[in-house]
Design a protein around this motif. Structure first.
Motif, mmCIF file in Angstrom:
data_model
loop_
_atom_site.group_PDB
_atom_site.id
_atom_site.type_symbol
_atom_site.label_atom_id
_atom_site.label_comp_id
_atom_site.label_asym_id
_atom_site.label_seq_id
_atom_site.Cartn_x
_atom_site.Cartn_y
_atom_site.Cartn_z
ATOM 1 N N SER A 300 0.844 -1.181 0.046
ATOM 2 C CA SER A 300 -0.070 0.035 -0.021
ATOM 3 C C SER A 300 0.902 1.314 0.103
ATOM 4 O O SER A 300 0.328 2.377 -0.249
ATOM 5 N N VAL A 419 -7.584 -7.377 12.395
ATOM 6 C CA VAL A 419 -6.102 -6.955 12.138
ATOM 7 C C VAL A 419 -6.158 -6.313 10.647
ATOM 8 O O VAL A 419 -7.036 -6.315 9.693
ATOM 9 N N GLU A 421 -5.810 -2.775 10.054
ATOM 10 C CA GLU A 421 -5.978 -1.218 10.052
ATOM 11 C C GLU A 421 -6.759 -0.736 11.071
ATOM 12 O O GLU A 421 -7.389 -1.845 11.809
ATOM 13 N N ASP A 444 -8.303 -6.313 19.167
ATOM 14 C CA ASP A 444 -7.896 -5.305 17.884
ATOM 15 C C ASP A 444 -6.349 -5.401 17.906
ATOM 16 O O ASP A 444 -5.553 -4.745 18.598
ATOM 17 N N TYR A 446 -2.710 -4.880 16.534
ATOM 18 C CA TYR A 446 -1.821 -4.004 15.658
ATOM 19 C C TYR A 446 -0.426 -4.700 15.559
ATOM 20 O O TYR A 446 0.289 -5.235 16.296
ATOM 21 N N TRP A 447 -0.243 -5.017 14.287
ATOM 22 C CA TRP A 447 1.011 -5.589 13.729
ATOM 23 C C TRP A 447 1.371 -5.615 12.551
ATOM 24 O O TRP A 447 0.621 -4.905 11.733
ATOM 25 N N THR A 533 8.317 2.051 12.756
ATOM 26 C CA THR A 533 7.065 1.312 12.235
ATOM 27 C C THR A 533 6.480 2.023 10.791
ATOM 28 O O THR A 533 5.690 1.375 9.985
#
Ligand code: ATP
Ligand code: MG
Length: 686
Positions: A300, A419, A421, A444, A446-447, A533
């Motif tokens: 993306s 996962v 977004e 939720d 995040y990774w 990140t």
């Protein structure tokens, strides 16, 4: 621990505090503080005693040890979680300094397939390892651990026969069928490095990835099928292989049974060859740091890179996150409905579950096929305990209403994960209330492809949730929020900046395949001493983490820095709005103006006042500074094949720079048409 059903009424505490008032949105921190409406859910109180991490104190104690006594923490867990063929001599080497020389469990020897298959086939041969449900729900298979070992061994012997040796790279371009999992595990057994390419990529994308990975052998199927639609995998592979001189063997599995082209000498039928193979195959003894696989990120933000993961560190990290984040207990049925072509599939369909001896669901279809109750049918039918999907799927399902969920018995569900977004609070609540009946934990997570496993996430039983926040760091993860300009850490709570990680964790990527410089340039050099990140992040007053979107998604309007995510969040407050993507474009007065791309719910009728309503909501939620300059209502948004909005393209469209759209290779199905229409519509608007 025995499995108990939920009992008693769900004890949920909700604490709402009003959003900050709009006049004060004048610093980055305050702008971002406008994002979350603080709403606290304390979910698994009623069945805490059955959770692995049963209280906040328990989490904090373990977390503290994982940071302060890191070597012993990871040594103990590595010894008790994995089967080693030879113990490691040192827990961890290297650091975040810009050489990227991180290593874990040094000199340890193991085999990943042994850990995921053999040891469970020994102790629980009849336990179901894989439940496969095909695109047509009538097509199913269940595979025990014993059968899995048998098939993986045959598969490995076939690959050996075809010349595959340790460290060779194997390209896998397959539908979501059990053979795909066998292929991955067979590679692991032989010490070969697999490179799975999502079976929705076109021939040029596939070609580039096969060339970059130096694959000599590829595995595919005649055709794939998804949502009733045939994907001509072998044809696409043929096209790609025209320009892959290294590839001399193409193994083909028959899935749909339609006629295909055949290149004698290069193509072999996998299922035929497997029949002749011996069901025993010795394992290769691999080093902890030998690469297990590479995987190209979804793209993306630009040219895909081959993210390469280690054997021991990656396996341990996915196994541990799987156990704690999904609160896995023996007997649980885990359904992660991602594709194995993405990291989510690698970590939470294959390696994490199998390393725990779990039963994992391999799902070939899509949420809307044949109707929007497909996921819930799946959960009811197999008595799924943990269900894992993406916010984009939840939003798509929400549009169709609750009746598709309500007529299914979802009482087996315990943990619901998301996962990919940030999840908007509306979707979170729908997932929690409609799917989870206000009694399941929502995680939720995040990774990133690069992190191997979950980094910020709630833990059932321990961490209270706030819709839209990935809450707290997992064990061993030390998040740091840096000021993006100065690179200095922002201490304390109520801060907003870029998210970095200070110390290595076992699941961290080891290199970009064939291009280690890229690892250094993209992740380690931007802020020396930290892993960067690329995501913006707020740490709120309670120390909770909120991802605000990619750092390059920050828009500077008249000197005010607005996260695209907060404007999007405001737009979706409109009852008719299902999805929004906001980008900046050059504005003669403001420097940057706000261009909003919006999709509306199917049953919502757009009228003359709709754009004004949308604009007013943003003014009300964030303030006049965030007033959108343009709002374009469109039926769809351009997305990657994994369902993420490609803002980079929207930025070009908003800025009318449409002759330089850049790399379109990651656009999903029908994406070219979507982009074309958007260009026309944007022209009309501006
Ligand atoms: P590329 O790196 O090629 O641009 P990508 O970043 O989309 O592609 P992934 O590794 O699949 O590829 O996605 C990781 C990113 O997804 C994170 O950096 C973050 O932006 C976003 N993300 C993932 N999970 C969450 C979550 N729970 N909340 C917020 N954002 C998330
Ligand atoms: Mg990324």
């Amino acid at each position: 621990m025995p499995r108990t059903e939920h009992s008693g009424s769900p004890s949920v505490t909700r604490e709402r505090s009003p959003p900050p008032s709009i006049e004060h949105v004048d610093t980055i921190a305050q702008a971002a503080a406008a994002l979350p409406v603080d709403e606290v859910y304390n979910i698994s109180l009623q069945n805490k005693e059955r959770c692995h991490i049963y209280s906040m104190e328990c989490y904090e104690q373990m977390y503290h040890r994982s940071i302060k006594d890191s070597d012993n923490f990871w040594r103990d867990i590595a010894m008790s979680t994995l089967r080693w063929l030879h113990p490691f001599t040192k827990v961890q080497g290297g650091d975040m300094h810009p050489e990227g020389d991180v290593s874990w469990f040094i000199n340890g020897k193991l085999n990943v397939c042994d850990n995921c298959v053999d040891r469970w086939a020994e102790v629980a041969p009849e336990r179901i390892a894989i439940i496969w449900e095909g695109d047509d729900p009538q097509h199913t298979q269940t595979i025990t651990y014993k059968a899995l070992l048998n098939r993986v061994c045959k598969f490995a012997n076939m690959l050996k026969r075809l010349g595959v040796r340790r460290y060779d790279t194997v390209g896998i371009y397959m539908p979501m069928i059990p053979e795909t999992i066998y292929a991955m595990l067979a590679c692991a057994r032989l010490g070969a490095i697999h490179s799975v390419v999502f079976a929705g990529f076109s021939a040029p994308n596939l070609r580039d990835r096969l060339i970059d990975a130096h694959c000599k052998i590829v595995i595919t199927a005649d055709q794939g099928i998804r949502g009733g639609k045939i994907i001509p995998l072998k044809n696409i592979m043929d096209e790609a292989l025209k320009e892959c001189p290294l590839v001399d063997t193409c193994v083909v599995f028959q899935h749909q049974g339609q006629a295909i082209n055949w290149i004698e000498g290069r193509d072999v039928w996998g299922h035929e060859m497997l029949d002749g193979m011996r069901p025993y195959c010795p394992l290769e003894i691999m080093d902890s740091e030998d690469l297990l696989f590479m995987l190209y990120t979804s793209g993306s933000t630009g040219k895909p890179k081959g993210i390469a993961h280690s054997s021991a560190g990656y396996l341990l990290y996915t196994a541990l996150t799987f156990k704690y984040v999904f609160d896995f207990h023996p007997g649980d049925i885990h359904a992660c409905v991602a594709d194995v072509g993405w990291i989510t599939g690698h970590s939470y369909i294959v390696y994490g579950p199998l390393c725990n001896g779990a039963t994992t669901v391999v799902f070939e279809s899509v949420p809307m096929h044949p109707n929007p109750s497909r996921y819930w049918q799946l959960c009811e039918r197999w008595r799924v305990s943990q269900f894992y999907t993406a916010p984009t799927a939840i939003r798509a399902l929400m549009i169709h209403g609750t009746e598709w969920v309500e007529n299914h018995d979802l009482s087996s569900l315990r943990v619901l994960g998301t996962v990919g977004e940030p999840i908007n609070p509306e979707a979170w609540r729908w997932y929690y209330e409609v799917v989870g009946k206000s009694r399941c934990d929502i995680v939720d997570t995040y990774w990133q492809t690069e992190t191997g496993g979950h980094m910020l996430t709630p833990l059932p039983g321990a961490i209270k949730c706030k819709p839209g926040s990935a809450t707290r760091p997992f064990f061993g993860v030390e998040p740091v929020i840096l000021d993006s300009k100065t690179g200095k850490p922002l201490h304390g709570n109520n801060v907003n900046g870029v998210l970095c990680f200070r110390r290595p964790w076992p699941g961290m990527m080891r290199t970009v395949y064939g291009d280690h410089e890229r690892l250094l340039n993209v992740y380690l050099r931007p802020y020396p001493g930290y892993y960067f990140t690329g995501d913006g992040c707020v740490r709120d007053k309670d120390g909770y983490y909120w991802i605000t979107g990619r750092v390059d998604d920050t828009i500077n309007v008249s000197g005010h820095r607005l996260g695209s995510a907060e404007v999007e969040h405001a737009l979706v407050q409109h009852k008719g709005c299902s999805e929004a993507a906001v980008v900046g474009y050059p504005h003669s007065v403001k420097g940057t103006g706000l261009f909003c791309f919006v999709t509306m719910n199917g049953d919502y009728e757009v009228h003359a006042g709709t754009t004004k309503e949308l604009r007013d909501i943003v003014r009300k939620e964030i303030g006049p500074i965030a007033t959108p300059d343009y709002i374009l209502i469109t039926p769809t948004l351009p997305k990657t094949r994994s369902g993420k909005i490609i803002r980079r393209l929207l930025r070009k469209i908003a800025a009318s720079e449409t002759d330089s759209l850049g790399d379109l290779s990651t656009l999903g199905e029908g994406g070219d048409q979507v982009v074309h229409t958007l260009i026309q519509e944007a022209k009309k608007l501006t």
